[in-house]
Design a protein around this motif. Structure first.
Motif, PDB file in Angstrom:
ATOM      1  N   ALA A 131      46.480  36.631  51.074  1.00 22.85           N
ATOM      2  CA  ALA A 131      46.273  35.270  50.573  1.00 22.85           C
ATOM      3  C   ALA A 131      47.522  34.759  49.866  1.00 22.85           C
ATOM      4  O   ALA A 131      47.924  33.601  50.056  1.00 22.85           O
ATOM      5  CB  ALA A 131      45.070  35.237  49.628  1.00 22.85           C
ATOM      6  N   VAL A 175      36.538  36.655  45.339  1.00 25.60           N
ATOM      7  CA  VAL A 175      36.514  36.401  46.787  1.00 25.60           C
ATOM      8  C   VAL A 175      36.648  34.904  47.055  1.00 25.60           C
ATOM      9  O   VAL A 175      37.371  34.484  47.964  1.00 25.60           O
ATOM     10  CB  VAL A 175      35.227  36.977  47.421  1.00 25.60           C
ATOM     11  N   GLY A 176      35.984  34.090  46.244  1.00 27.03           N
ATOM     12  CA  GLY A 176      36.099  32.646  46.389  1.00 27.03           C
ATOM     13  C   GLY A 176      37.528  32.163  46.182  1.00 27.03           C
ATOM     14  O   GLY A 176      37.998  31.254  46.884  1.00 27.03           O
ATOM     15  N   TRP A 236      39.479  32.904  49.309  1.00 26.99           N
ATOM     16  CA  TRP A 236      39.181  31.908  50.338  1.00 26.99           C
ATOM     17  C   TRP A 236      39.848  30.571  50.012  1.00 26.99           C
ATOM     18  O   TRP A 236      40.301  29.861  50.920  1.00 26.99           O
ATOM     19  CB  TRP A 236      37.672  31.739  50.510  1.00 26.99           C
ATOM     20  N   THR A 237      39.913  30.254  48.735  1.00 26.07           N
ATOM     21  CA  THR A 237      40.588  29.024  48.332  1.00 26.07           C
ATOM     22  C   THR A 237      42.066  29.066  48.718  1.00 26.07           C
ATOM     23  O   THR A 237      42.620  28.071  49.194  1.00 26.07           O
ATOM     24  CB  THR A 237      40.418  28.792  46.815  1.00 26.07           C
ATOM     25  N   PHE A 261      43.333  30.679  51.258  1.00 28.35           N
ATOM     26  CA  PHE A 261      43.408  30.496  52.710  1.00 28.35           C
ATOM     27  C   PHE A 261      43.124  29.042  53.111  1.00 28.35           C
ATOM     28  O   PHE A 261      43.814  28.490  53.968  1.00 28.35           O
ATOM     29  CB  PHE A 261      42.446  31.442  53.430  1.00 28.35           C
ATOM     30  N   ILE A 262      42.133  28.436  52.502  1.00 32.21           N
ATOM     31  CA  ILE A 262      41.776  27.062  52.852  1.00 32.21           C
ATOM     32  C   ILE A 262      42.889  26.096  52.463  1.00 32.21           C
ATOM     33  O   ILE A 262      43.303  25.244  53.263  1.00 32.21           O
ATOM     34  CB  ILE A 262      40.428  26.682  52.222  1.00 32.21           C
TER      35      ILE A 262
END
Length: 122
Positions: free
Chosen positions: A52, A104-105, A108-109, A111-112
């Motif tokens: 990430a 984990v969030g 993902w943030t 990556f997004i």
């Protein structure tokens, strides 16, 4: 050289050997096993976090975003580890799970946000 009960020549046997050691109280044994679990979980998540951060740098996310997300993730992991090792109640284990999900969030943030920046560069 062996330091007390810990055998530095075979450090990976410590947790297993501790379980059968009658001189260590049950609470301490449980804490040792939880600390081992926290360490393993950290290693299992390290690759995702590293990926990430790399993709965030490749996408050229601004430094503020990179630093905020990285700090947030690391803070969630510190909280997770503390709760994993010292949390012995259902409530604390639930808070530990939430801190894991926050981490984990945040990944993902990364990556997004990186995907959105890269998409806009096309």
């Amino acid at each position: 050289m062996s330091l007390g009960k810990f055998d530095n020549k075979n450090p990976r046997t410590y947790t297993r050997d501790t379980e059968g050691d009658q001189s260590i109280d049950k609470a301490t044994k449980a804490k040792i096993v939880r600390a081992e679990g926290a360490q393993q979980n950290g290693f299992e998540n390290l690759g995702l976090f590293a990926a990430a951060v790399v993709i965030g740098n490749v996408a050229k996310l601004d430094n503020s975003t990179l630093n905020t997300l990285a700090f947030g993730y690391l803070a969630s992991r510190v909280l997770f580890n503390g709760l994993y090792i010292y949390g012995t109640t259902d409530m604390l284990s639930n808070v530990r799970s939430m801190s894991f999900l926050v981490g984990v969030g945040i990944i993902w943030t990364f990556f997004i946000k990186s995907g959105n920046v890269l998409k806009d560069q096309l």
